[in-house]
Motif scaffolding. Sequence first.
Motif, PDB file in Angstrom:
ATOM      1  N   VAL A 111      -3.460  -2.334   3.084  1.00  0.00           N
ATOM      2  CA  VAL A 111      -2.610  -1.656   2.094  1.00  0.00           C
ATOM      3  C   VAL A 111      -2.970  -2.115   0.686  1.00  0.00           C
ATOM      4  N   ASP A 114      -4.869   0.153  -2.294  1.00  0.00           N
ATOM      5  CA  ASP A 114      -4.236   0.413  -3.589  1.00  0.00           C
ATOM      6  C   ASP A 114      -4.951  -0.283  -4.738  1.00  0.00           C
ATOM      7  N   LEU A 153      -2.143   3.057   8.413  1.00  0.00           N
ATOM      8  CA  LEU A 153      -2.261   3.488   7.025  1.00  0.00           C
ATOM      9  C   LEU A 153      -3.030   4.798   6.923  1.00  0.00           C
ATOM     10  N   GLY A 162      -1.236   8.091   7.862  1.00  0.00           N
ATOM     11  CA  GLY A 162       0.006   8.463   7.183  1.00  0.00           C
ATOM     12  C   GLY A 162       1.248   8.162   7.995  1.00  0.00           C
ATOM     13  N   SER A 204       4.769   6.771   6.592  1.00  0.00           N
ATOM     14  CA  SER A 204       5.758   7.655   5.966  1.00  0.00           C
ATOM     15  C   SER A 204       6.736   8.230   6.979  1.00  0.00           C
ATOM     16  N   GLY A 237       3.124  -1.575  -1.762  1.00  0.00           N
ATOM     17  CA  GLY A 237       2.515  -0.418  -1.125  1.00  0.00           C
ATOM     18  C   GLY A 237       3.314   0.082   0.063  1.00  0.00           C
ATOM     19  N   ARG A 290       6.421   1.897  -1.161  1.00  0.00           N
ATOM     20  CA  ARG A 290       6.101   3.219  -1.687  1.00  0.00           C
ATOM     21  C   ARG A 290       5.869   4.226  -0.557  1.00  0.00           C
ATOM     22  N   ARG A 291       5.424   3.753   0.595  1.00  0.00           N
ATOM     23  CA  ARG A 291       5.086   4.649   1.697  1.00  0.00           C
ATOM     24  C   ARG A 291       6.232   4.832   2.696  1.00  0.00           C
TER      25      ARG A 291
END
Length: 275
Positions: A125, A129, A203, A206, A209, A233, A236-237
């Motif tokens: 992650v 980023d 990661l 996806g 999320s 990170g 945010r996800r």
Amino acid sequence: MPQVEAGGHATHVTRMGQGPRRALLIHCSLGHSGGWAPLMAGLDDVVHATAYDLPGHGRSADWDGTREIQGLSTDMAADLIAAQGDGPMDLIGHSFGATVALRLAVERPDLVRSLVLIEPVFFAVALADHPEWSESHDADMAAYAEAVKAGDAERAARAFTARWGDGRPWDSLSQAQREAMVQRIHLIEAGASAIYDDVAGLLSSGALSRIAVPVLLIEGGDSPEYIAAINEGLARRIAGARRVVIAGAGHMVPMTHAAPVAAEIRAFLGGIAQP
């Protein structure tokens, strides 16, 4: 404490706490299930916890190299929860154990009621980023990497704990502690494909999320910068994930700062209804 079969692996289990909530505790690399005792002293009336030793750790069977170690650890966790047969559990994981908890939440969401991820070392992650950090990370871990390449397990363990330990000098540790870390240091490399290369696709797919359970991310204020980037990170996800920073703490925060960590977990779990 009993040894059971979980994920097809002989697994040592420790039971802790007298509280009404059922939780699964997943320790860090080079650790063992008994390391949760300081934290559980502050959660004894909140959770009834099952803690287990990861492959090659504590009194669980050795890791034989035939299965990817994070995946095996995740299967062990899934079996331990399913065996109790009372629905999902709260998961509390530290460091590599936090990445196991995260993987279980993606692969078996039916088993997970909430996630507490303490210092998760999901470097994929941070490096996704901040790709510019790759060289500095390699420099930070150069002494460890060189020792691994040379086959010097003691030097590798010394270098690794200097960066990711609890701040105590290597020579201040007991002989038994040093020997245990030297014997297990190869397990750090065993987990690299999961935490750096995202072998499980957490990661890249996806999947993060899609995590729908409450998530608490805990980090030490004095931890390496990668941890803050990882938690940023993840937050945010993962919708609704909350971050907490424990001032003055490093990577071993659940042991060195057990009381404030327990207080944060107590408050977090207090807001989550049980079925």
